[in-house]
Design an enzyme around this catalytic site. Structure first.
Site, PDB file in Angstrom:
ATOM      1  N   SER A 290     -40.353  26.046 -31.139  1.00 33.61           N
ATOM      2  CA  SER A 290     -39.346  25.107 -30.664  1.00 33.61           C
ATOM      3  C   SER A 290     -39.475  24.953 -29.158  1.00 33.61           C
ATOM      4  O   SER A 290     -40.132  25.748 -28.499  1.00 33.61           O
ATOM      5  CB  SER A 290     -37.943  25.593 -31.039  1.00 33.61           C
ATOM      6  N   ASP A 291     -38.829  23.920 -28.622  1.00 33.44           N
ATOM      7  CA  ASP A 291     -38.878  23.750 -27.170  1.00 33.44           C
ATOM      8  C   ASP A 291     -37.927  24.745 -26.511  1.00 33.44           C
ATOM      9  O   ASP A 291     -37.238  25.509 -27.166  1.00 33.44           O
ATOM     10  CB  ASP A 291     -38.573  22.303 -26.778  1.00 33.44           C
ATOM     11  N   LYS A 292     -37.854  24.715 -25.179  1.00 33.65           N
ATOM     12  CA  LYS A 292     -37.102  25.741 -24.459  1.00 33.65           C
ATOM     13  C   LYS A 292     -35.598  25.712 -24.721  1.00 33.65           C
ATOM     14  O   LYS A 292     -34.913  26.666 -24.438  1.00 33.65           O
ATOM     15  CB  LYS A 292     -37.379  25.645 -22.971  1.00 33.65           C
TER      16      LYS A 292
END
Length: 143
Positions: A29-31
């Site tokens: 997933s992204d940050k």
């Protein structure tokens, strides 16, 4: 899985994905911790060797920036200096503009049958799974 914007749950279209899901052990997933959204903008296409679409792709924008040159307009979407200005579509993901295709103009093209098949295939590939009867060779479509 569920997509709020369209109020639709995910549906498995093939059995292959069911088999592969058991092999997943990591989801990236992204940050922010949310799953990444891959969105596609329909800007250009090529049908039987003819390019359609007057929009500017992200690749063209990046190349122009890298080369330090402004994008020259290919349509009416430009200012007095010829630099392209963005005009967003009211349909999410559809920023296609080409007078040869839009408003049923494609019907008068000498290759209208190929253009029709291209867009039918484009639409069908996203909602239908073709199944071929091995005995008769007949194709049926599963939604």
């Amino acid at each position: 899985m569920y997509y709020e914007e369209t109020d639709k749950p995910a549906h498995a279209r093939t059995s292959n994905i069911t088999e592969e899901l058991g092999q997943v052990d990591t989801i990236l997933s992204d940050k922010t911790g949310t799953l990444t959204c891959n969105s596609i903008e329909f800007v250009k296409c090529s049908v039987a060797g003819t390019a359609y679409g007057r929009g500017i792709t992200e690749v063209e924008k990046a190349m122009a920036k890298r080369n330090g040159s402004p994008l020259m307009a290919k349509s009416n979407d430009h200012g007095e200096d010829g630099v392209v200005t963005s005009r967003k579509s009211t349909v999410k993901g559809f920023n296609f503009e080409d007078e040869r295709i839009m408003n049923a103009s494609w019907l008068f093209d000498p290759h209208s049958d190929v253009i029709q098949k291209f867009f039918r295939l484009l639409a069908v590939c996203h909602i239908v799974i073709p199944e071929v009867d091995e005995v008769t060779g007949k194709v049926s479509y599963d939604f």
